[in-house]
Structures are given as structure tokens and as C-alpha cells.
Design an enzyme around this catalytic site. Structure first.
Site, PDB file in Angstrom:
ATOM      1  N   HIS A 198      -5.054  -9.851  -1.539  1.00 49.99           N
ATOM      2  CA  HIS A 198      -5.014  -8.600  -0.495  1.00 49.99           C
ATOM      3  C   HIS A 198      -4.772  -7.349  -1.225  1.00 49.99           C
ATOM      4  CE1 HIS A 198      -0.812  -9.292   0.875  1.00 49.99           C
ATOM      5  NE2 HIS A 198      -0.780  -9.557  -0.280  1.00 49.99           N
ATOM      6  N   GLU A 199      -4.767  -6.171  -0.289  1.00 46.00           N
ATOM      7  CA  GLU A 199      -4.773  -4.934  -0.742  1.00 46.00           C
ATOM      8  C   GLU A 199      -5.556  -4.435  -2.023  1.00 46.00           C
ATOM      9  OE1 GLU A 199      -3.403  -4.116   1.599  1.00 46.00           O
ATOM     10  OE2 GLU A 199      -1.895  -5.396   2.373  1.00 46.00           O
ATOM     11  N   GLY A 200      -7.102  -5.090  -1.781  1.00 46.37           N
ATOM     12  CA  GLY A 200      -7.662  -5.032  -3.251  1.00 46.37           C
ATOM     13  C   GLY A 200      -7.716  -5.884  -4.259  1.00 46.37           C
ATOM     14  N   ARG A 257       0.277  -1.194  -2.524  1.00 46.33           N
ATOM     15  CA  ARG A 257      -0.003  -2.189  -3.839  1.00 46.33           C
ATOM     16  C   ARG A 257       1.286  -2.369  -4.818  1.00 46.33           C
ATOM     17  NH1 ARG A 257      -5.983   0.264  -4.935  1.00 46.33           N
ATOM     18  NH2 ARG A 257      -7.103  -0.986  -3.582  1.00 46.33           N
TER      19      ARG A 257
END
Lengths: 598, 598
Positions: free
Chosen positions: A441-443, A299
Site C-alpha cells: 500500500h501507499e505505492g 510513506r
């Protein structure tokens, strides 16, 4: 040192040394061998490889997308050459221990090197940085045997790695993962399932790919508490480290994206033939926590990559605005006078300043968070604990604020170019397409906002936020002593108080049961806290610039930092008042909306 | 009638009839033959052709870009088929007099039909709508002979048209145009020069292309006062209307864009062989005013097209959010419970409401402006004059606010889809790319802002703005009588007062000589006035919905309009306070920035 339009090394050096004083990290035993010279050498090397090996094929990687041919991914040759240069220069092991052949660099310096590669070519750099993140996870959780077989070859540049979380039916909802793992007599597991959105999920860049896969051991609890983490190699590995038979992992398809095309994105199937071997990492049912070790790092990486692409398009737009002459001032219409450069138009300067504020402010935020990662090596446990809490709080902001505002910067860069910016003859349209993945992406950024308001802001009874507000107060106190900055200090101090009050109001409402109503405004809370943190970063940059000016620094360069800070405080920071009001009042205009009313 | 996911006819009918009461236009003699039935028939026909002929190749037109082969533009066959269907149905002559074979429809109804085509395929629709805009200009300024030779064939669907303003060296700066025109013995002119960014500048869709070209007659004054307008046909036309020899206009290249790929964008050279015939339209040196007749219509068209693409991606996102089930509420983590639809998540509703507010609010703005065009047929001169002034004021807002916020809506649609939205398997990424042109062409949004604050807001001594504020006050008075809306009425009334005070403060500063300092904040002024005008539109929609509810209307549909209005007033309208402060205070944080400080 080769220079380039897209890399502003003077700014990076200002940030790392004059503002963040990263050389002070060398007092930690882990970094004792390092100093400003080795940091500069690493950055110089990264810059050289970025410009010579990554930048030249950035457009080609967009035009000539990865293809699936006979079940294999075919990439343009330049990607392999660039990745090889990256590995040969030692960057795959930039963070690793010297004993494993690593550079043992601080995380922040590694991030700054990565940032140069992201600026040059965000698609190609994804292959090695994903692999390195997998190695970092294995370093923390894997057994020595697993490290020898799967991690060391990554550090050596021979193997690559992925993180396999999402499934087609589950997207962001990890509680609903279905991939299963059945224990075998030899202690290994048989993995069965499908994973979607796997970046770098298949390719021929190295000898092997180490997939880190979330799956449920049969009989595990439902939800996120029943998820375990497995090493699932593309090729099995013999005990002596030689490559064995192909594992039962199949490339089922590629996702064709708007941008980031050089970075192959795959749909993978595990165990279609009942023969997919996986190896448990650590203890059963700890997969989510383990994966979040990698995920949190990713993140920060997403926020960094996004903002470096904003920095790239800002530099392109700035160069164009200085070179292109067009039009005259609104009170000077005489066509006999020469046209002025675009940068002479106030509205173009406004667009450039916005880009500068977003790009450089976001870099400050990302590198500041990166330093907190390095503080885990501080001998003082209190420093480690405080840094950990603050990092937890800042991580969703680095990811979401940076990816949101980086895109705005890309958008503004196109606008500065006008029609040319909309063509594929100029690089800014690709920045805009490439960067659009980062809020997803990645949350997703919506999930980051829920994480921030629903968890991080209240972490350890609000201790993380208290630490942040204390540090902001310290900066304000310092700035208050400088007549040029005192007004800005008051403004930031007021904004910090607003954060405190807003958070307390939200916590109170949530404690009274209005959890959903409050969290319906989480995106506004992220905007509030994001803008305050970035304003804090700008005030620190302005302070460093004022110190440099007092010491006879570069009048233009350092005055520009102070002016950008003023611009952010005048045009951006006041926006937080509305965001705070919506959160504190638990505005229900979205929450009360019903499906059938749309 | 075929229905489609992307067209919300119920909303369009609500807007045209319940809010704007377009049937009332039929009391004007020009539209006396029309009524709600003929309007509905036109819209039904447009919808059918849009869905059957335009929508199916929207993606193909993006993938298979126009190519230049042997000096000619090659388009996919579907574009020609769709355009033929459009022309055969009479839409090329939708506005034209019945005597010329036209439908004689009001501009607003034509715009609503165009909007349906834009929603389905913004690239393909550009060919006929550009041609029609050229015909409209010729109707006003050309001689009867020119109308017969060049306009009537456009109305008949045989010829197409372009507007040729920009040149490679001059971009937005029309004062610096260099294309020249030399008078010939026969009264025609020889044209010489190069034109850049010409949409639909070359193709084989019809028998001919009528380029409307800005050029300077030799000896003309410098700057915009020396520009004349010429008809420059691709093929010369004989006096009997038959096609003559090829004119000396050469396709010099294509611009390859990020989106809007189906719409070919060209670089044209005129008179390379000294034999490019052009025909003066009207009087010499009147070219700019004439072209702005077309340009203003195009600016409404840009705002409309942009917002219709926002409406499309909003409908896609809404359908996906209702269908896709993922995750649970933040206070309900039990994995045994079923996942909820995306629309159940408050943050997804927030993103959908933002899209709804931007798309439907922007449609209201565009169609409201379109009605003002039709008011030029009002028998009352005062109505015509007031409508003209108000239209002048609203045009830059329609163009710039709509194109800015349409893009935000496209961006949010991608976010609702998550990773899928970033792939080319779903249509929203194309909306985002296609729509990015709209803040740039037909005058960048920065230029619109300068036009608004530097000219339109002060037009006729501020009369245009006074008319606007009076109408807003009338809406507020009406809403004040409804207890549900009274609070919103107060809020809008305050915002309108802020517009008045801010404009007066800006005018005073400009009168005192600070023209550049004030105009440096023009973008903020456009945001202020844009948000106030859109809020006004939303309050009118809410009033219409409340009337419908009182009359037993669709509870869900009409309540949704009121709720969206509340959402806009809660989360968007308060943003204007900052914009107003920056304008009124002539914030100098961008103006004072120097080139060397970046």
C-alpha cells in the site's frame, strides 16, 4: 514506567539522542519550548498507553474482525477505548501548533511515539494516524474556514479522516481515476464515483469522518493533471460546526485481509443518489501534488510502522531464544550435558543478528528521514533546501526497503520459534501477516523503485544524491579515524562510489533513450541504494557506540551495536555489487522476456 | 482431461520426459510393466482427482479448521471424500509391490502425482501421504506379521499413519527424547510419554491410525543411540486383523496454526493409564536410522510440496498479470492511450521470472532427487551406490532451498496481485500462509544446513560432492558446444569450482578444530550449494529446450525456458560469490556475537 518485552527503549533513546541528537532541534523557534525532558515525557506517555491500551487487544483485533452490520462497521470496543486514550493524551495534535491545542512536537519525536503504538498494535493505531495525516494536509492547503470546520475537530479527537485515491479499475494508476466533481451554484461540488482500499473508511469511533478524495472536475484535463482534491465529509457540517445531514457516501463493502484485520478496509461509493457534497481544497487540478504531501508523510509512516513490527517480533524472538533450551553444540553431542539456550546456537544468533540489523537499521533510516522533515523549520534556507532534496530521495527507500526487510525479520522471528512460531499461541505469526501489507500500500515497492531511479536519483540534476554521498563521505571520514571502524569506512566509501558510478551509467543510458531497459532494473537500484543507506546508518550507530564506550558506556549494549554493524557489513553490504552490476549494465533478462514465453 | 489455471502439465511433461527421461526407468525390472502411457494415465488421474476433489475445498479447509469435540477431531466432510477418492484410485499404494495390490510406480512419478495434489490442496493431501510414508518404512523394517497387521491396511486405504518424533521439551533435539518403553511378558512394550507436532495424529478418516513412535527401552543408552521405533496403533489389532480395544493413546490437544489448517496437528499422550501397547520394529536402539528412512523421504516430500505451492501461486499470478490492465510504460504517460496488461511492466515480468525460476527450478531439483530414489532399483551396484550418495547430499537442499525459495515465490505472487493479493478473496495469501510451515518441520532449515556442511558434503570423504561436481561438469561440457549456452556453461563451471574450493577450505578449518566457527556459516553454504544445483537444473532445462527448438518445438514455450535460465544466471547465481566467501573465510560476525550484546 511499565516495561515490556516488545519495546527496547534503551535502543530508542540511543538512536534519538546519541545518534540523531534530536534535542538539537529545540534551537529552532518552533520547538523552543521543548527539550529532552518533554520528549521523554511524550515517549513515556506513548509507551504507557501503547502497553496498557493497545497491546492487550492486538490479538483480539485479529481474531474478531470488523464486520458490516446494517451498513455500519462494527469494531471491538477495545479499539475505541485505545483511540480515545490516544486522543485524550493529545497525540492526535502532537504535531499541531500550540495555538490549535497541539503539542507542537518535532515530527521525529511524534514518529517515535507512533512507533511505540505500531509495535503494540499496528491495526488500531491506523485510525488516529490516518486522521492526523489528513489534518496535516488540511493545515497546509485548506482555507481557514475549512480548517475550522474539518481540521480542528480532528485535532480535538472528535473527527477522523481518510485518503481516497484508488479506484477498483485504476489501482496504482492515478492517471486513470474516474471519480467526478460537478460545480454547484453554492461553490461546492457534487462528487460521484467509487473508491477502493480505503483504510478506516467507515466506523463509529468519532462524530464524523473527513474523506480527502481525488476527483476530476468536469472538463478537467485527462491524466494526473486533471485531478483535484476534495473534502467529502461523511456527515455534512453546518457553518457553526454542528453536524448536519448524512452526506451521500455509502459503505459498499469491506475487504477481508490476511492481516491488519483490526484496521477496517473499505469500498466506498460517493454520490449514488446524486447528493454527495464535496469541497475543493485549494485550486483546481492541484490534487495530486496536494495528496502527495499526505502521501509522502504516509510513506515514511509505512516504513516506520513496518520496521516497528519487525522490532516487535525481534524482541519476541530474542526473549524466546534466551529462555528456550534445546540441543547442543555440533561438536558436543554428549546427551548427559545440559541442553543450551537457543541463543547459544550460532545459526540462531545469525538469525537474531539479521533481525537486529534490519529492525534497528530500518529504524535509523526512518527516524533519520523524520529529522529531515523537521529541518523544514531551520532558519537557514540552504539547510531547508538540502533537507528537502534528501528527504525526497530517501522517502521511497524508507517505504520500500523497510517494508521488504521488516518482513524478512518477521519471517526469521518465526524461524527462531520453530513450530511454536507457526501457531497462533505466539505473536510472531501475526506480525508476519500484519506486515505483509506494507510492501503493497501507499505505492507498491515496485513503484517506489521506479520513483527512486526514474525521478529521485536524478532530482535537481542529481543534487539530492550528491548531498547523500557527501554525508556518507563525512561519516566515512570520521570512522576512518577510529582503528576499529576504519576498515568498515573503506568498505562504505567504496559502496558509495559504486552508487555514484551506477547512477551515472543509468542516467547516461536513459538519456540515450533506453528508459525502459534501465528502469527494468529499478528494483535492483532500490536494493543497492537501500543497503548503502542502511549501512551508513549502521556506521553512524557504531560511531556513537564507540564514543559511548570511550566515555565508559554500557560495554555489552554498545559493543552489540558495533558487532551488528560488522555483521551487516560482512553479510549484507557486499550484496550490492551484483545489484549495481545489473543496473549499470541494464541487464535485459527480465526486460527481454515476453508474455507468451512464460 | 480437465485443465486448470494452477497446473502447468506441459511444463511437468517437459520436465519428466524431455529433461529427466523418466521412461528410461522402465528398463529396470521393477518398472518393466510401465511406460510413458501408464505414467501419463497416472498423472491424468491424479490431476483429475486433484482438481475435482482436492481443489474445491482448499479454502474451506482453511476457514473451517479441525476441531476437537468430545476428544475427537472433527474435519470437514470434503477432506474424507477427497482422501477416499485418492485411496480408491490406488494412490495410497502407488509405490507398493503389485503383489500387495500396489501400482509399483517409480518414486518420481508418484512424486509428480503427489505434486499435483499438493498444488491443489496441501492440507488435505498430508493425511494419505503421511500414511504412505509410514507404510514405506514398515515395508523395509517391519516383520511380515507387522506388515500384514499394520502396513497392508494402509495400502488398502483403511488405516492411516503418523511419525511421532518431537516431544514438547525436546523439539528438534532427538537426543533428549524421554518417551519410554517397558518390555512385557508377551514381547510387546508399554509406551509412556508425550509427543508434540504430530500431523494427522488423530481423526476419523479410517479404521485405525498406526503411530510410528520413537521411544527408549528402559535401560537403553542415553542420547540418539538409545532410541527404538515402535508401532503404536490407535486401536489394538487382533491377530486375525480385526480391530480390538482402544489403545491408551489420547488426543491431548490441537495446535492452531497460521496456515495448513486443514491438516490437523496434534499433541498426543501415550500411556497415561499405563496401558499403551507398542510393538518394536526391527532391533532395539535402531529407531533413529529407521525413522530416517521415512524422514528422508518426507524431506523430499516437504521440498516437493513447498515448491508445488510456489508453482500454484505463480500460475495464479501469471494469469492475473495477463488479465489485469493497469498503468502505462514509464516513457508513455499519455492517459489517452489504453492501460497495458500488468505483464507488460518490466518489473512485473521480473517478479514473474523470479517465481518461474524458483518454482520450476525447485521442481527440477525435487524430481531429479526423486529419480535417484528410483536408481536404487538399478541392476548396477555402482549406480546404486552413486545415486545413494548423491541423494544423501541433495536431500537437505531439496528440503531447505525449496522451502525457502517457494516462500519467496508466494510472496512475489501476492505482490503481483497488489492489494487484491492481500485479501482472502484471492488464493495467494493462503499459499503464503500454508507454505510457511515448510522451512520449519521435518528438521528446520538451519538443521538441514548443519547436516549439509557438517556431514553430507564430506560424506564418504567427499565422494558425494565429487559425484555432483562431475555431473555438473558433464552438463557444462554439453552446454559449451551450444553457442547460445556456452557463456552460461562457463559461469556454472566457475561456480562449481567455487563449491569445490569452498568445501575444501571449510573441511580444512574443521579438521583443524574450528568446527563451530565453520558451521556458524552453514546457512550460507546451503545457499551456495542450493543455488549452484538449481542453476545446474536450469542449464539442463535450457539444453533440453534448445534440443526441442532444433527439432521444431514450441518456439514460445521452449524459448521461455532458455530465457528463464538466463535470468537465473544473471540475477541469482552470482549471489553465491558472497556466500562462498563467508564460508571459506569462516566469517565470525555471527559466531562472535554474545547473548548479552543483543
Amino acid at each position: 514506567m511499565q516495561t515490556s518485552q516488545i519495546i527496547d527503549r534503551r535502543h530508542l533513546d540511543f538512536l534519538l539522542h546519541d545518534v540523531l541528537d534530536v534535542t538539537a532541534l529545540c534551537r529552532y523557534p518552533r520547538f523552543a519550548e521543548h527539550g529532552r525532558e518533554t520528549f521523554t515525557a511524550a515517549l513515556d506517555l506513548a509507551q504507557q498507553i501503547a502497553l496498557e491500551k493497545f497491546l492487550p487487544h492486538n490479538r483480539k483485533g485479529d481474531l474478531v474482525e470488523p464486520q458490516m452490520i446494517d451498513g455500519k462497521v462494527q469494531l471491538i470496543a477495545e479499539i475505541g477505548e485505545a483511540v480515545s486514550a490516544f486522543c485524550e493524551a493529545g497525540f492526535m495534535a502532537a504535531l499541531a501548533d500550540g495555538g490549535r491545542g497541539g503539542m507542537q512536537l518535532p515530527f521525529v519525536v511524534t514518529a517515535a511515539c507512533d512507533g511505540l503504538f505500531c509495535t503494540a498494535n499496528p491495526g488500531t493505531i491506523a485510525y488516529p494516524t490516518l486522521a492526523r495525516a489528513a489534518a496535516n494536509l488540511l493545515e497546509v492547503y485548506a482555507s481557514e474556514e475549512q480548517k475550522r470546520l474539518y481540521m480542528q475537530p480532528i485535532l480535538d479527537g472528535r473527527y477522523f479522516g481518510t485518503m481516497c485515491l484508488s479506484e477498483p479499475q485504476a489501482g496504482s494508476s492515478l492517471a486513470d481515476l474516474k471519480t467526478s466533481a460537478r460545480l454547484q451554484a453554492d461553490g461546492s461540488y457534487r462528487i460521484s464515483g467509487a473508491k477502493m482500499w480505503i483504510s478506516a473508511g467507515d466506523h463509529e469511533l468519532g462524530e464524523n469522518i473527513v474523506h480527502l478524495v481525488l476527483a476530476r472536475i468536469e472538463g478537467a484535463p485527462a491524466g494526473v493533471r486533471g485531478i483535484s482534491l476534495f473534502i467529502v465529509p461523511r456527515w455534512r457540517v453546518n457553518a457553526d460546526g454542528t453536524r448536519g445531514a448524512r452526506n451521500d457516501v455509502r459503505l459498499a463493502g469491506l475487504n477481508h485481509k490476511m492481516g491488519q484485520r483490526a484496521s477496517v478496509n473499505t469500498f466506498l461509493k460517493f454520490g449514488e443518489n446524486g447528493d454527495c457534497a464535496g469541497y475543493l481544497v485549494g485550486q483546481p487540478h492541484q490534487g495530486l501534488a496536494q495528496m502527495f504531501h499526505m502521501m509522502n508523510e504516509e510513506r515514511i509512516g509505512v516504513g516506520l510502522s513496518a520496521i516497528q513490527q519487525a522490532a516487535a517480533s525481534y524482541q519476541y524472538a530474542l526473549a524466546y531464544a534466551r529462555e528456550r533450551r534445546q540441543g547442543r553444540h555440533p561438536d558436543q553431542k554428549d546427551p548427559a550435558t545440559p541442553a543450551v539456550a537457543l541463543v547459544e546456537h550460532a545459526d540462531v544468533r545469525r538469525m537474531l543478528l539479521q533481525q537486529k540489523c534490519y529492525a534497528e537499521g530500518g529504524q535509523m533510516l526512518a527516524y533519520d528521514a523524520a529529522v529531515l522533515v523537521d529541518r523544514q523549520h531551520d532558519p537557514d534556507a540552504a539547510v531547508r533546501e538540502q533537507s528537502h532534496l534528501l528527504l525526497e530521495l530517501l522517502t521511497p527507500i524508507v517505504k520500500a526497503w523497510n517494508s521488504d526487510y521488516a518482513l524478512r525479520a518477521n519471517d526469521l522471528a518465526i524461524q527462531v520459534f520453530g513450530g511454536y512460531g507457526y501457531t497462533r499461541d505466539y505473536p510472531v505469526e501475526q506480525c508476519y501477516r500484519d506486515n505483509r501489507i506494507n510492501p503493497i500500500h501507499e505505492g507498491t515497492n515496485g513503484i517506489q523503485a521506479l520513483d527512486l531511479l526514474g525521478r529521485k536519483a536524478l532530482l535537481d540534476n542529481g543534487e539530492a544524491l550528491r548531498i547523500l554521498l557527501q554525508r556518507i563521505a563525512a561519516t566515512c571520514a570520521e570512522a576512518a579515524a577510529d582503528a576499529e571502524l576504519a576498515g568498515l569506512a573503506v568498505q562504505l566509501s567504496d559502496a558509495a562510489n559504486l552508487v555514484r558510478d551506477t547512477t551515472q551509467a543509468a542516467a547516461k543510458r536513459m538519456a540515450a533513450g533506453a528508459v525502459r531497459e534501465v528502469l527494468a532494473n529499478a528494483a535492483h537500484y532500490l536494493h543497492l541504494l537501500g543497503h548503502v543507506v542502511v549501512a551508513w546508518g549502521w556506521l553512524r550507530m557504531a560511531l556513537a557506540a564507540r564514543r559511548a564506550l570511550a566515555a565508559g558506556g554500557d560495554a555489552d549494549f554498545h559493543t552489540g551495536k558495533v558487532q551488528a554493524c560488522r555483521f551487516f557489513f560482512a553479510t549484507e553490504l557486499p550484496q550490492v555489487a551484483l545489484s549495481a552490476r545489473l543496473v549499470a549494465g541494464a541487464d535485459d533478462s527480465a526486460y527481454a522476456m515476453r508474455d507468451s514465453w512464460f
